[in-house]
Design a protein around this motif. Sequence first.
Motif, PDB file in Angstrom:
ATOM      1  N   THR A 363       1.218  -0.699   0.024  1.00 46.39           N
ATOM      2  CA  THR A 363       0.403  -0.246  -0.090  1.00 46.39           C
ATOM      3  C   THR A 363       0.196   1.455  -0.150  1.00 46.39           C
ATOM      4  N   LEU A 364      -0.065   1.974  -0.337  1.00 46.60           N
ATOM      5  CA  LEU A 364       0.619   3.901  -0.205  1.00 46.60           C
ATOM      6  C   LEU A 364       0.054   5.088  -0.102  1.00 46.60           C
ATOM      7  N   THR A 365       0.390   5.682   0.389  1.00 48.72           N
ATOM      8  CA  THR A 365      -0.719   7.168   0.859  1.00 48.72           C
ATOM      9  C   THR A 365      -0.287   7.821  -0.143  1.00 48.72           C
ATOM     10  N   ALA A 366      -1.395   8.582  -0.424  1.00 51.83           N
ATOM     11  CA  ALA A 366      -1.541   9.768  -1.202  1.00 51.83           C
ATOM     12  C   ALA A 366      -0.613  10.449  -1.227  1.00 51.83           C
ATOM     13  N   THR A 367       0.680  11.124   0.135  1.00 50.89           N
ATOM     14  CA  THR A 367       1.464  12.063   0.018  1.00 50.89           C
ATOM     15  C   THR A 367       2.207  10.744  -0.626  1.00 50.89           C
ATOM     16  N   GLN A 368       2.623   9.434  -0.730  1.00 52.90           N
ATOM     17  CA  GLN A 368       4.166   8.899  -0.809  1.00 52.90           C
ATOM     18  C   GLN A 368       3.316   8.792  -2.181  1.00 52.90           C
ATOM     19  N   LYS A 369       2.381   8.570  -2.880  1.00 51.83           N
ATOM     20  CA  LYS A 369       2.226   8.773  -4.424  1.00 51.83           C
ATOM     21  C   LYS A 369       2.204  10.051  -5.101  1.00 51.83           C
ATOM     22  N   GLN A 370       2.225  10.702  -4.532  1.00 48.57           N
ATOM     23  CA  GLN A 370       2.541  12.450  -4.639  1.00 48.57           C
ATOM     24  C   GLN A 370       3.582  12.266  -4.992  1.00 48.57           C
ATOM     25  N   LYS A 371       4.682  12.377  -3.946  1.00 48.98           N
ATOM     26  CA  LYS A 371       6.115  12.391  -3.920  1.00 48.98           C
ATOM     27  C   LYS A 371       6.887  11.242  -5.078  1.00 48.98           C
ATOM     28  N   LEU A 372       5.842   9.993  -5.396  1.00 52.42           N
ATOM     29  CA  LEU A 372       6.844   9.379  -6.208  1.00 52.42           C
ATOM     30  C   LEU A 372       7.063   9.836  -7.898  1.00 52.42           C
ATOM     31  N   ARG A 373       5.390  10.796  -7.751  1.00 48.10           N
ATOM     32  CA  ARG A 373       5.269  11.276  -9.337  1.00 48.10           C
ATOM     33  C   ARG A 373       6.223  12.476  -9.755  1.00 48.10           C
ATOM     34  N   GLU A 374       6.279  13.440  -8.372  1.00 48.06           N
ATOM     35  CA  GLU A 374       7.013  14.599  -8.944  1.00 48.06           C
ATOM     36  C   GLU A 374       8.720  14.060  -8.718  1.00 48.06           C
ATOM     37  N   ILE A 375       8.882  12.765  -8.150  1.00 52.61           N
ATOM     38  CA  ILE A 375      10.540  12.377  -7.962  1.00 52.61           C
ATOM     39  C   ILE A 375      10.820  11.178  -9.781  1.00 52.61           C
ATOM     40  N   LEU A 376      10.174  10.436 -10.167  1.00 48.91           N
ATOM     41  CA  LEU A 376       9.693   9.442 -11.316  1.00 48.91           C
ATOM     42  C   LEU A 376       9.357  10.175 -12.248  1.00 48.91           C
TER      43      LEU A 376
END
Length: 376
Positions: A363-376
Amino acid sequence: MVKESKLYDQLNVKPDATQDEIKKGYRKMALKWHPDKNKDNPDAAEKFKECSQAYEILSDPEKRKLYDQFGLEFILRGGTAPPPDAGGGGGANPFAGGMPGGFNSFDFGGMPSGGGGGRTFHFSTSGGPSGFNFSSPDDIFTEFMRSSGASGGGGGGASADDFDAIYSAFGGGSGRGSRGSRVRSSFGDNVRSARQPTPEVTTVERPLALPLEDLFKGVTKKMKIKRKMFDENGKRTTTDTVLEVPIKPGLKKGSKIRFKGVGDQEEGGQQDLVFIVEEKPHPLYVRDGDDIIQTIDLDLKEALTGWKRTVTTIDGKQLSLDKAGPTQPGSSDVYPSLGMPISKKPGQRGNFIVKYNVKFPTTLTATQKQKLREIL
């Protein structure tokens, strides 16, 4: 009076012995001298053959009668019952009045057809169409055991606890058969044993599970088994035997290691035992042919940003692994000559392979997902 007593002597019985006494005498002598019980005695096979051939003649009432009157040579040369005027043993000429049936194929060196005279004659060793050929000693013994029921009902099995731990009974089976080869008769003539169908010796297969370390370095495994034999009196006995099983370095799963004649004695032969090599599961390694594979688990963060590990090969060597960049799921690194020994190529080894298993988060939180989108 009998013409000769050699056959009776072979069975240790008297010339006036009953058929029961002849059977008992043969059983005792055959079991005493059976080659499977006397592997270190080179004379045993000859003595076993002698008593078996003696029993073959003396157990047949017609052949025994001829033997008592005229001796063994008369039977071996193809003699049948002599004419009425030939008389008994007591020095009478069994060939008076002409030759008995079965002698037509022999070369008598010009002997007159009416018999008599003092000429020397010679026999052909082929025996002629009516000549007598001894059967194979093994066949005589096998038939005796079968007909007398001495083999426990014709090849009955041993109980399930005959082997230590994983080994069950050898079970029943046929013994060795005739080879149909020319043998030297113990009674002074060359004869050809009767050619009989050769029954196969029973082969019993048992798994032998071994740890990967034993298959890597090679060992000798000592296995204690129990087997059933006949003693001199025909009684079933159980003996312990320790087998030394050689495990060569690099031996693979499915390899077979055969021991001949170590099982139960049944109808003149002893069973073979075959060990089939199996591999026990290892907590770290998986074998693939000559290669050894170890799998390392990485979490997603390690796989993306880098990681360090120390792994140990099967022979105890330490390998330091250091990955700075991303590691692809399912990828691997190969380290030559650090795997299993190659049994057919001494001095050579397979590869040690390290595979990488990337464990993704569930599972991933909404914040984690957003940060991954910004990094990747």
